[in-house]
Scaffold this active site. Structure first.
Site, short mmCIF file in Angstrom:
data_model
loop_
_atom_site.label_atom_id
_atom_site.label_comp_id
_atom_site.label_asym_id
_atom_site.label_seq_id
_atom_site.Cartn_x
_atom_site.Cartn_y
_atom_site.Cartn_z
CG ASP A 1 37.44 34.49 44.59
OD1 ASP A 1 36.73 33.87 43.79
OD2 ASP A 1 37.59 35.73 44.55
CB CYS B 1 42.48 34.53 65.31
SG CYS B 1 41.70 36.01 65.95
CG ASP C 1 35.44 35.02 32.05
OD1 ASP C 1 36.27 35.94 32.22
OD2 ASP C 1 34.63 34.69 32.93
CG ASP D 1 41.75 37.99 38.42
OD1 ASP D 1 42.97 38.14 38.20
OD2 ASP D 1 41.03 38.94 38.74
CB SER D 2 41.29 36.04 33.07
OG SER D 2 40.16 36.90 33.20
N GLY D 3 42.06 38.79 34.73
CA GLY D 3 42.21 40.23 34.54
C GLY D 3 41.02 40.83 33.83
N GLY D 4 40.28 40.02 33.11
CA GLY D 4 39.16 40.54 32.32
C GLY D 4 38.06 41.12 33.17
CG PHE D 5 35.19 40.20 37.06
CD1 PHE D 5 33.86 40.20 36.68
CD2 PHE D 5 35.51 40.64 38.34
CE1 PHE D 5 32.87 40.61 37.55
CE2 PHE D 5 34.52 41.07 39.21
CZ PHE D 5 33.20 41.05 38.82
CB CYS E 1 39.93 35.98 69.49
SG CYS E 1 38.78 36.61 68.24
N GLY F 1 30.37 34.44 36.47
CA GLY F 1 29.19 35.22 36.12
C GLY F 1 28.08 35.20 37.14
CG HIS G 1 38.33 37.68 64.01
ND1 HIS G 1 38.18 36.69 64.96
CD2 HIS G 1 37.10 37.89 63.47
CE1 HIS G 1 36.90 36.34 64.99
NE2 HIS G 1 36.23 37.05 64.11
CB CYS H 1 37.90 33.21 67.39
SG CYS H 1 39.02 33.50 66.01
CD GLN I 1 30.88 33.94 32.34
OE1 GLN I 1 29.73 34.19 32.69
NE2 GLN I 1 31.93 34.47 32.94
#
Ligand SMILES: [Zn+2]
Ligand SMILES: [Zn+2]
Lengths: 395, 392
Positions: free
Chosen positions: B270, B310, B149, B94-98, B313, B220, B338, B308, B193
């Site tokens: 994400d 994994c 942003d 990410d940009s770091g801004g958020f 499980c 946003g 899991h 599952c 945005q």
């Protein structure tokens, strides 16, 4: 399970094997060996799945009751063994009373009851409630109940109490073991108590020698109160009492000590003929962000005994923890990355340190066995002792 | 050669959903995809070896955290984050801004960038500019990087401020594109945005698609707005964004949202939720979440989910996990594995159903499992019917 060992003499280094295990006939554990210390059924920081990336060899899991108390009820309904319950059905299990990594608080003992410290606080076990748990856990190996709450400064009164409590436990637990169908294949380790008083140890040993049927090995209990302090015990303080015990007990049976002994004392104890240890030392080191870097082979490229990866000097050190080490951490990750993980408190930090420490410790035990085989244990002992001393000096 | 080659493999005949493949410098990514978040260059106690074994193709890392520790200098010396953390798959930052705006109370946004008081000992005022964000992201070296942003809370009703943020975000995009040092190995995604104003979101998306970029993010959202507003904004954005480039909806990861937003034409997601909730003893299943701390699991010898695949499980029961969650750090690793597998499997099932032309059936079956009495929330009924999928 059977234990074979040679030579059958009182106080010498020896090589043995644990084999003919009913549920795992192909497994053969060579001694001197080290059990994998677990808490709540897991090696601290390393899941059983991740451990497969460290070693594929069969292992004994040391399972202290303290972390398992929470499953006491569930296990009464569970059909399998404790190994499969904790997710490691291919491992051997060894149920122990106290956790070698946690200090056993003193002064909480009681007549015919022993305290353990669970996540919900202090809980007392007596012979009956302890054997109930053992029966439902069905471990491959287990320690009989003992009151081992003694150390080098214990009073005579405390030692006497520890001996009389444990004598009672011994009788009652063995009685129960003999009647139990679920435990007919379990390997029984009898703790030997008596603090640092030879006469008490002798008294206790002559008591159990009267009836030793079904006892497969001995735990030298009551040398310390577990926890990090065991790392710095002086060997000359424990040696006389260990010798006294080993001179009295039958030589053909397995000899166990618990606790986070440092490598120097491990070798010293191996030289006296101890067969089985645990990896609590790896955990204690990892908790202080330290990694073992002492040389096991003369070819190992290292001039440190251990390093502390939290130290800011590793911030841009892109070397592995130990050059030449073939563990997962050293082959794939740098000191700088581990330093970063530790300094931002990410879970992967202690995982990588622990992987290296366990790998190194297992390798150390392999070396011990090959040195006994080649009759060169003394060379190893001198080398490790020197490295340890230099390390103590620089601290 | 382009650092992002995108090709659509199958489109759903009913909804806007599609299966596609995106080839990045560190390998292919099958879309739609869920990307777990490895904030500080590690994923909640999972070894990269394990993640590779699970078939994970891409994960996220956070620029703000990595820029603070270990910092760009160390990352550069290490040869980038891939090498530093021993992860050979794809990365997105990410940009770091958020994070700055959400983590630091003192952050203030000006035309230059985000001004904030550093958490280090000097407490100096520092500025995260678009150029600086790209500089850090260039040092990290992720396959996909985000523009800085101008983030406004979705619940902020001040239209003038939001309009400003839309324009500023585009201006910042141009500065980011100009500052970018590795256009051959890293892709900058712009961020659409406009919070909940249709006209502003449309403006933002239209401005961005004029730029020479290889994919877009919808930002946003997922910040406390109503679900009714949320899906409409996603729907509107994917209607404008070009079909031949990947679309990434930031911060979305609940199973139902993933299914709905795939239907609306989103390709990438994400969210910290699946890994964060693992730490608190919470396991995800198609029928809902299991809080393993609960008394009812103490004697439950079934795995979290019988179906599952994994390791957790395969090897552990609910009863055992119930006794170690929130007590042992390893329990967090086990549940994280899991939950990641759960998310990956959900995305795999979505992709397979689209490929087989059965996506609408999959959506109906999935929703019925979550809502066995068919008491579907209206936003789910509405959003799906907007793309021609009828529940019931
Ligand atoms: Zn190593
Ligand atoms: Zn699972």
């Amino acid at each position: 399970m059977k234990f074979y060992v040679e030579p059958l003499s009182k106080c010498t280094q020896r090589l043995g094997s644990l084999s003919e295990i009913e549920s795992k006939p192909t497994v053969n554990i060579k001694t001197p060996a080290v059990m994998l210390h677990t808490q709540g059924g897991q090696i601290p920081h390393i899941t059983h799945e991740v451990f497969k990336l460290v070693s594929r060899k069969s292992q004994i899991l040391q399972i202290p009751l303290a972390g398992m108390h929470t499953f006491k009820e569930a296990m009464q309904y569970y059909e399998g063994t404790i190994s499969s319950f904790i997710g490691s059905k291919d491992s051997l299990s060894c149920l122990t009373l106290q956790d070698p990594c946690n200090i056993t608080k003193q002064g909480h003992h009681s007549t015919l009851k022993v305290p353990i410290w669970t996540k919900n606080g202090k809980v007392y076990y007596d012979a009956k409630s302890y054997m109930d748990v053992v029966e439902s856990f069905k471990p491959d190996i287990y320690f009989l109940l003992s009151d081992g709450d003694t150390n080098i400064s214990s009073s005579e009164k405390r030692i006497a109490k520890s001996v009389s409590n444990t004598m009672n436990f011994y009788k009652e637990c063995l009685d129960r073991h003999r009647k139990s169908d679920a435990l007919k294949h379990s390997f029984v380790i009898a703790p030997i108590v008596g603090g640092y008083k030879q006469i008490s140890r002798e008294r206790y040993i002559s008591f159990i020698l009267e009836d030793m049927k079904n006892v497969d090995g001995f735990l030298i209990d009551g040398l310390h109160n577990n926890g990090p302090e065991a790392e710095f015990l002086e060997f000359n303080e424990i040696e006389p009492i260990v010798r006294c015990i080993l001179n009295k007990i039958p030589t053909e049976k397995l000899r166990v000590v618990q606790g986070c002994w440092n490598p120097v004392n491990i070798i010293n104890l191996v030289e006296l003929g101890i067969d089985l240890f645990d990896t609590s030392y790896c955990h204690i080191l990892t908790e202080r962000s330290a990694a073992m870097t002492f040389a096991i082979e003369i070819t190992d490229q290292t001039n440190t005994y251990e390093i502390n990866l939290r130290d800011s000097k590793y911030v841009d050190d892109f070397q592995p923890i130990l050059i030449g080490c073939e563990c997962l951490s050293c082959t794939k990750y740098s000191r700088a990355y581990i330093h970063h993980l530790l300094s931002v408190h990410e879970l992967l930090g202690p995982i990588l340190v622990m992987i290296h420490n366990v790998y190194h410790y297992l390798r150390f035990f392999e070396k011990i066995r090959s040195c006994i085989q080649n009759n060169t244990l003394q060379t190893l002992q001198l080398s490790i002792t020197e490295q340890f001393r230099n390390h103590q000096k620089t601290k | 050669k382009s650092p992002l080659v995108f090709s659509i493999l199958t489109e759903c005949g009913t909804s806007k959903a599609r299966v596609s493949r995106m080839i990045l410098p560190h390998g292919p990514v099958d879309l739609p995809v869920f990307m777990p978040v490895g904030t500080q260059g590690t994923l909640k106690g999972m070894l990269p070896e394990q993640l590779e074994e699970l078939g994970l193709q891409i994960m996220l890392a956070n620029t703000y955290h990595l820029g603070t520790k270990p910092g760009t200098e160390i990352l550069q010396k290490a040869g980038g984050l891939h090498k530093f953390m021993n992860w050979n798959g794809c990365l997105l930052t990410d940009s770091g801004g958020f994070q700055m705006v959400s983590l630091l109370k003192l952050a203030e946004i000006t035309e230059d960038g985000v001004r904030f008081q550093s958490l280090n000992d000097q407490k100096a005022e520092v500025m995260l500019t678009p150029e600086h964000s790209i500089e850090i992201q260039n040092a990290i070296g992720a396959d996909i990087i985000m523009q800085l942003d101008d983030v406004v809370k979705t619940t902020n009703p001040d239209k003038e401020r939001i309009e400003e943020s839309v324009h500023r975000t585009t201006r910042w995009l141009d500065r980011c594109l100009k500052a970018h040092q590795n256009p051959d190995t890293q892709n900058i995604f712009p961020i659409v945005q406009g919070t909940l104003y249709e006209d502003l979101r449309e403006k933002s998306a239209k401005d961005h698609i004029e730029r020479d970029v290889r994919g877009f993010a919808i930002g946003g959202l997922s910040g406390g707005e109503s679900k009714d507003d949320f899906w409409k904004m996603v729907h509107l954005s994917t209607n404008i964004l070009p079909k031949n480039k990947p679309r990434y909806l930031m911060g979305v990861g609940f199973a139902e949202d993933l299914v709905v937003c795939c239907a609306l034409g989103v390709d990438m997601f994400d969210c910290v939720f699946p890994t964060r909730t693992a730490r608190f003893g919470c396991a995800l299943t198609r029928k809902g979440q299991l809080n393993l701390k609960k008394e009812q699991f103490k004697k439950d010898f079934r795995p979290i989910d019988e179906n599952c695949p994994c390791n957790t499980c395969k090897n552990y029961t609910r009863a055992y996990l119930s006794g170690i969650v929130t007590v042992l750090p390893v329990a967090c690793h086990l549940l994280t594995e899991h939950n990641i597998v759960f998310q990956m499997n959900l995305m795999k099932d979505i992709r397979q159903s689209i490929t087989k032309g059965k996506f609408p059936d999959f959506v109906r079956d999935f929703m019925l499992q979550v809502y066995p009495t068919k008491n579907y929330p209206s936003w789910i009924i509405d959003s799906l019917s907007a793309v021609n999928i009828k529940l019931k």
